[in-house]
Design a protein around this motif. Structure first.
Motif, PDB file in Angstrom:
ATOM      1  N   LEU A   5      39.501  43.870  59.428  1.00  0.00           N
ATOM      2  CA  LEU A   5      40.447  44.161  58.348  1.00  0.00           C
ATOM      3  C   LEU A   5      40.129  45.488  57.683  1.00  0.00           C
ATOM      4  CD1 LEU A   5      42.792  43.250  56.536  1.00  0.00           C
ATOM      5  CD2 LEU A   5      41.110  42.161  55.052  1.00  0.00           C
ATOM      6  N   VAL A   6      38.850  45.702  57.353  1.00  0.00           N
ATOM      7  CA  VAL A   6      38.455  46.940  56.686  1.00  0.00           C
ATOM      8  C   VAL A   6      38.760  48.143  57.564  1.00  0.00           C
ATOM      9  CG1 VAL A   6      36.501  48.269  55.835  1.00  0.00           C
ATOM     10  CG2 VAL A   6      36.701  45.845  55.266  1.00  0.00           C
ATOM     11  N   LYS A   7      38.561  47.981  58.868  1.00  0.00           N
ATOM     12  CA  LYS A   7      38.823  49.084  59.803  1.00  0.00           C
ATOM     13  C   LYS A   7      40.280  49.506  59.751  1.00  0.00           C
ATOM     14  CE  LYS A   7      38.268  50.329  64.678  1.00  0.00           C
ATOM     15  NZ  LYS A   7      37.861  49.850  66.017  1.00  0.00           N
ATOM     16  N   LYS A   8      41.167  48.514  59.617  1.00  0.00           N
ATOM     17  CA  LYS A   8      42.599  48.809  59.638  1.00  0.00           C
ATOM     18  C   LYS A   8      43.162  49.087  58.253  1.00  0.00           C
ATOM     19  CE  LYS A   8      43.615  45.910  63.672  1.00  0.00           C
ATOM     20  NZ  LYS A   8      44.395  44.758  64.166  1.00  0.00           N
ATOM     21  N   GLN A   9      42.466  48.682  57.195  1.00  0.00           N
ATOM     22  CA  GLN A   9      43.091  48.675  55.876  1.00  0.00           C
ATOM     23  C   GLN A   9      43.479  50.052  55.374  1.00  0.00           C
ATOM     24  OE1 GLN A   9      44.306  46.335  54.423  1.00  0.00           O
ATOM     25  NE2 GLN A   9      44.886  47.279  52.502  1.00  0.00           N
ATOM     26  N   LYS A  10      42.671  51.062  55.652  1.00  0.00           N
ATOM     27  CA  LYS A  10      42.987  52.404  55.160  1.00  0.00           C
ATOM     28  C   LYS A  10      44.312  52.890  55.734  1.00  0.00           C
ATOM     29  CE  LYS A  10      40.721  56.763  54.100  1.00  0.00           C
ATOM     30  NZ  LYS A  10      39.545  57.596  54.284  1.00  0.00           N
ATOM     31  N   VAL A  11      44.518  52.643  57.012  1.00  0.00           N
ATOM     32  CA  VAL A  11      45.784  53.021  57.646  1.00  0.00           C
ATOM     33  C   VAL A  11      46.926  52.218  57.036  1.00  0.00           C
ATOM     34  CG1 VAL A  11      47.068  53.135  59.792  1.00  0.00           C
ATOM     35  CG2 VAL A  11      44.615  53.603  59.779  1.00  0.00           C
ATOM     36  N   ILE A  12      46.693  50.924  56.811  1.00  0.00           N
ATOM     37  CA  ILE A  12      47.738  50.073  56.248  1.00  0.00           C
ATOM     38  C   ILE A  12      48.154  50.572  54.874  1.00  0.00           C
ATOM     39  CG2 ILE A  12      48.226  47.750  55.370  1.00  0.00           C
ATOM     40  CD1 ILE A  12      46.351  46.720  57.606  1.00  0.00           C
ATOM     41  N   LYS A 114      46.777  42.840  38.450  1.00  0.00           N
ATOM     42  CA  LYS A 114      46.056  41.686  39.005  1.00  0.00           C
ATOM     43  C   LYS A 114      47.039  40.687  39.619  1.00  0.00           C
ATOM     44  CE  LYS A 114      42.686  38.111  37.702  1.00  0.00           C
ATOM     45  NZ  LYS A 114      43.489  36.943  38.102  1.00  0.00           N
ATOM     46  N   ASN A 115      48.126  40.414  38.904  1.00  0.00           N
ATOM     47  CA  ASN A 115      49.121  39.456  39.400  1.00  0.00           C
ATOM     48  C   ASN A 115      49.777  39.963  40.689  1.00  0.00           C
ATOM     49  OD1 ASN A 115      50.979  37.059  38.998  1.00  0.00           O
ATOM     50  ND2 ASN A 115      52.472  38.724  38.933  1.00  0.00           N
ATOM     51  N   ALA A 116      50.045  41.280  40.744  1.00  0.00           N
ATOM     52  CA  ALA A 116      50.675  41.857  41.935  1.00  0.00           C
ATOM     53  C   ALA A 116      49.747  41.785  43.136  1.00  0.00           C
ATOM     54  CB  ALA A 116      51.075  43.301  41.659  1.00  0.00           C
ATOM     55  N   ILE A 117      48.450  42.044  42.918  1.00  0.00           N
ATOM     56  CA  ILE A 117      47.484  41.955  44.017  1.00  0.00           C
ATOM     57  C   ILE A 117      47.464  40.544  44.587  1.00  0.00           C
ATOM     58  CG2 ILE A 117      45.015  42.012  44.575  1.00  0.00           C
ATOM     59  CD1 ILE A 117      44.750  44.314  42.550  1.00  0.00           C
ATOM     60  N   LYS A 141      42.393  33.368  53.386  1.00  0.00           N
ATOM     61  CA  LYS A 141      41.695  34.477  54.051  1.00  0.00           C
ATOM     62  C   LYS A 141      41.888  35.776  53.269  1.00  0.00           C
ATOM     63  CE  LYS A 141      41.657  32.808  58.833  1.00  0.00           C
ATOM     64  NZ  LYS A 141      42.062  33.084  60.226  1.00  0.00           N
ATOM     65  N   TYR A 142      43.084  35.930  52.722  1.00  0.00           N
ATOM     66  CA  TYR A 142      43.374  37.136  51.928  1.00  0.00           C
ATOM     67  C   TYR A 142      42.463  37.194  50.701  1.00  0.00           C
ATOM     68  CZ  TYR A 142      46.012  40.228  48.782  1.00  0.00           C
ATOM     69  OH  TYR A 142      46.386  41.218  47.908  1.00  0.00           O
ATOM     70  N   PHE A 143      42.351  36.073  49.962  1.00  0.00           N
ATOM     71  CA  PHE A 143      41.489  36.053  48.781  1.00  0.00           C
ATOM     72  C   PHE A 143      40.017  36.193  49.170  1.00  0.00           C
ATOM     73  CE2 PHE A 143      45.061  33.730  46.560  1.00  0.00           C
ATOM     74  CZ  PHE A 143      45.343  34.780  45.696  1.00  0.00           C
ATOM     75  N   ASN A 148      35.119  39.266  49.029  1.00  0.00           N
ATOM     76  CA  ASN A 148      33.925  39.608  49.796  1.00  0.00           C
ATOM     77  C   ASN A 148      33.807  41.084  50.127  1.00  0.00           C
ATOM     78  OD1 ASN A 148      33.401  36.914  49.724  1.00  0.00           O
ATOM     79  ND2 ASN A 148      33.832  36.520  51.882  1.00  0.00           N
ATOM     80  N   ASN A 149      34.891  41.828  49.917  1.00  0.00           N
ATOM     81  CA  ASN A 149      34.851  43.244  50.278  1.00  0.00           C
ATOM     82  C   ASN A 149      35.358  44.106  49.128  1.00  0.00           C
ATOM     83  OD1 ASN A 149      35.967  45.856  51.597  1.00  0.00           O
ATOM     84  ND2 ASN A 149      34.587  44.962  53.123  1.00  0.00           N
ATOM     85  N   PRO A 150      34.448  44.696  48.354  1.00  0.00           N
ATOM     86  CA  PRO A 150      34.852  45.506  47.193  1.00  0.00           C
ATOM     87  C   PRO A 150      35.740  46.690  47.570  1.00  0.00           C
ATOM     88  CG  PRO A 150      32.502  45.019  47.143  1.00  0.00           C
ATOM     89  CD  PRO A 150      32.989  44.591  48.485  1.00  0.00           C
ATOM     90  N   GLN A 151      35.514  47.278  48.758  1.00  0.00           N
ATOM     91  CA  GLN A 151      36.310  48.427  49.175  1.00  0.00           C
ATOM     92  C   GLN A 151      37.770  48.031  49.368  1.00  0.00           C
ATOM     93  OE1 GLN A 151      35.101  50.210  52.864  1.00  0.00           O
ATOM     94  NE2 GLN A 151      36.661  51.802  52.792  1.00  0.00           N
ATOM     95  N   PHE A 152      37.991  46.892  50.014  1.00  0.00           N
ATOM     96  CA  PHE A 152      39.351  46.397  50.215  1.00  0.00           C
ATOM     97  C   PHE A 152      40.022  46.093  48.871  1.00  0.00           C
ATOM     98  CE2 PHE A 152      41.955  42.457  51.339  1.00  0.00           C
ATOM     99  CZ  PHE A 152      43.079  43.207  51.679  1.00  0.00           C
ATOM    100  N   LYS A 153      39.276  45.468  47.976  1.00  0.00           N
ATOM    101  CA  LYS A 153      39.829  45.122  46.655  1.00  0.00           C
ATOM    102  C   LYS A 153      40.193  46.382  45.879  1.00  0.00           C
ATOM    103  CE  LYS A 153      39.034  41.940  42.827  1.00  0.00           C
ATOM    104  NZ  LYS A 153      38.112  40.912  42.275  1.00  0.00           N
ATOM    105  N   LEU A 154      39.341  47.412  45.970  1.00  0.00           N
ATOM    106  CA  LEU A 154      39.621  48.672  45.279  1.00  0.00           C
ATOM    107  C   LEU A 154      40.858  49.341  45.859  1.00  0.00           C
ATOM    108  CD1 LEU A 154      38.836  50.888  43.255  1.00  0.00           C
ATOM    109  CD2 LEU A 154      37.365  51.872  45.024  1.00  0.00           C
TER     110      LEU A 154
END
Length: 595
Positions: A5-12, A114-117, A141-143, A148-154
């Protein structure tokens, strides 16, 4: 799962970030890799007074490069102008968004983010396999990924921080669009008022030849001069170009390398050497193979060498505009050849670029002193004179888009000479120097330039008049129930109507939207024929085999909301395009060697 997920998230996130703008129709130097440095208070451009700095521009270029590379796109020097222009457009749009968000006092709270996330999850993530269970989006899985991944949350936080204000602004503009129940009803009627059947078109293309005199053409031009042919404001310029291309010195430096390769290569190892050293990537992967080709398919220099070889022979190094080549004849098939090659590209060195720039500066001085025609004659350069260039169009025919040149021609008086501009003309880097010829608040399109168009239009009008007589004769002598049999026998165009609605485009060969046709067609009932319907495309006769009229019981609240959403989105699109059109944009990228 998280790693994927992290690998793809920046592109997403990149895709999501631009998807919102694209959905509403918002729509360095020649080496490409060079990054300019910020110079004090200098700026690349302004959008309604807001500056775009060199740092912002370079960061955006890098972001877009990473976005495309992450999707598998190879970014080379030829692709950089596209990347640079994309970066510019995205920055302009981002600034316009921020300005409008501020103007309309749009704010979002931390609670809304927060609600939108948690609940306004982008479609791209809903479809991400890493967040699915048995092919269905799994919110757990999304939550889990968020926690579990601060970078994804940021990344999600930063995305929503940008997305939500834009969404709120869009909703505000849409709510102010003035879509009433009556307008919803009219749109519903328009969508569901249909005619099925066929029509006879008495096409002017089938008319006999007509004659239009020069006097008629001139008369039309003079009578419509102020309504059709008056344009402006606009400028005309003259300019010269100096191509920036490799020098003999640049070729000689690469010649040393190609000679080394030539000493290594033989018929047996040619594919291996080609794969290792050739800079023609597509053929290198195939051991240098170019496949089978005939005469006239390659540049003359290449063709001359290739067709002089016998099967198995290898040429000595030779040059073309692409660089240095070594060619091997694999086989000869009738008049064609199967060949392989090794290519070393030759690029323009910085030293050569400086020499061309000095030449361009000297040319500019000479133009300022003697005028562009005399200077070009002395320098043996071609002068190109433009047609009228409208001030409201950024694209310059034969040149493309260039902020500096556009600003120069708009602001300067006749006789003024431009700076030395660096740009790409048809994909080739060049220096350009221009001189203003005329600068007017309005002008008339040249009669000689419009003559053929006027002649064609007048011929068309005369032919349509002839067709009206043909149509009138047709309905006098042919019974209605024989219309289509006789029309087919006489060679008139018969066009099927498959649910024709108001504002529908008639299919080929008409290919037009005709208000008079729509009105007549939708006035018919099942089984009725129309009288002759005269339009700008000529006369028609329409037969309604079946009429499908709106069923107002289907005008439900759900349908109303569906139509409202579409009309409001269209209204927002128009609003945004007007914002973009009225924006005061200064593009100074040319000062930093971009284009």
């Amino acid at each position: 799962m998280l790693d994927q997920l992290v690998k793809k998230q920046k592109v997403i996130i990149y895709i999501i970030a631009i998807a919102f703008i694209l959905s509403i129709g918002a729509g360095g130097i020649f080496g490409g890799e060079k990054i300019i440095q910020a110079l004090g208070g200098n700026y690349l451009g302004k959008v309604n007074g807001t500056k775009i700095t060199p740092q912002q521009y370079n960061l955006k270029i890098q972001e877009i490069k990473e976005r495309y590379e992450a999707q598998g796109q190879k970014i080379d020097e030829s692709y950089m102008p596209y990347i640079q222009n994309t970066a510019w457009e995205e920055l302009v749009n981002e600034i316009l968004w921020q300005q409008q968000i501020k103007k309309h006092r749009i704010k979002v709270t931390e609670a809304e983010i927060k609600n939108a996330i948690e609940n306004d999850i982008p479609q791209e993530l809903l479809q991400n396999e890493s967040l699915q269970t048995n092919g269905v989006f799994d919110k757990k899985k999304y939550f889990q990924a968020l926690n579990n991944n601060p970078q994804f949350k940021l990344q999600m936080y930063e995305y929503m921080k940008t997305y939500l204000p834009r969404k709120k602004l869009q909703q505000k503009i849409m709510s102010e669009a003035g879509i009433t129940l009556d307008s919803l009803k009219q749109e519903f009627i328009k969508e569901n008022d249909k005619v099925y059947g066929k029509t006879i078109w008495f096409s002017y293309h089938k008319a006999d030849s007509v004659y239009v005199s020069d006097a008629e053409i001139k008369k039309y031009y003079e009578e419509h001069k102020d309504t059709e042919f008056k344009k402006g404001p606009a400028s005309r310029i003259k300019y010269i170009t100096i191509p920036i291309q490799p020098s003999e010195r640049d070729y000689n430096e690469v010649k040393l390398e190609i000679d080394e390769i030539y000493r290594m290569v033989n018929p047996e190892n040619f594919p291996i050497i080609a794969e290792q050293y050739s800079e023609d990537e597509s053929s290198a992967k195939q051991g240098g193979s170019l496949g089978v080709f005939g005469r006239g398919q390659m540049v003359p220099e290449f063709e001359k060498v290739a067709f002089s070889l016998k099967p198995g022979e290898i040429s000595k190094p030779f040059k073309t505009d692409f660089g240095w080549h070594i060619v091997k004849c694999d086989s000869i098939i009738n008049d064609q050849i199967k060949a392989s090659h090794i290519l070393l590209k030759v690029t323009t060195s910085d030293e050569t670029k400086r020499e061309f720039y000095e030449k361009a500066k000297q040319a500019r001085k000479l133009i300022a002193k003697k005028g562009i025609d005399a200077a070009a004659k002395e320098l043996n350069l071609e002068v190109i004179t433009s047609d009228w260039l409208p001030h409201d169009q950024q694209q310059i025919p034969g040149i493309g888009q260039h902020g500096g040149l556009h600003q120069f021609m708009v602001k300067k008086k006749p006789g003024k000479v431009s700076d030395v501009f660096q740009l790409n003309i048809q994909g080739k880097p060049s220096y350009l120097i221009a001189q203003v010829v005329e600068n007017r608040k309005f002008y008339y399109e040249d009669f000689n330039a419009k003559k053929l168009q006027i002649k064609y239009d007048l011929e068309r009008q005369k032919k349509i008049a002839l067709m009206k007589a043909k149509a009138e004769d047709f309905i006098k002598r042919v019974p209605k129930d024989k219309y289509f049999d006789v029309a087919a026998a006489e060679g008139w165009d018969i066009i099927e109507l498959k649910g024709h609605k108001k504002d529908s485009r008639l299919p080929a060969p008409v290919n037009a939207t005709l208000e008079e046709f729509d009105k007549a067609a939708l006035a018919l009932n099942t089984g009725q024929y129309s009288d002759i319907v005269n339009t700008k495309e000529g006369p028609f006769i329409i037969y309604a085999e079946k009429r499908e009229k709106p069923d107002m019981q289907q005008f439900t609240k759900e349908k109303q909301e569906e139509i409202r959403k579409r009309l409001e989105e269209a209204a927002f699109n128009r609003w945004w395009q007007q914002i973009r059109k009225e924006a005061k944009i200064i593009d100074n990228r040319y000062k930093y060697g971009y284009y």
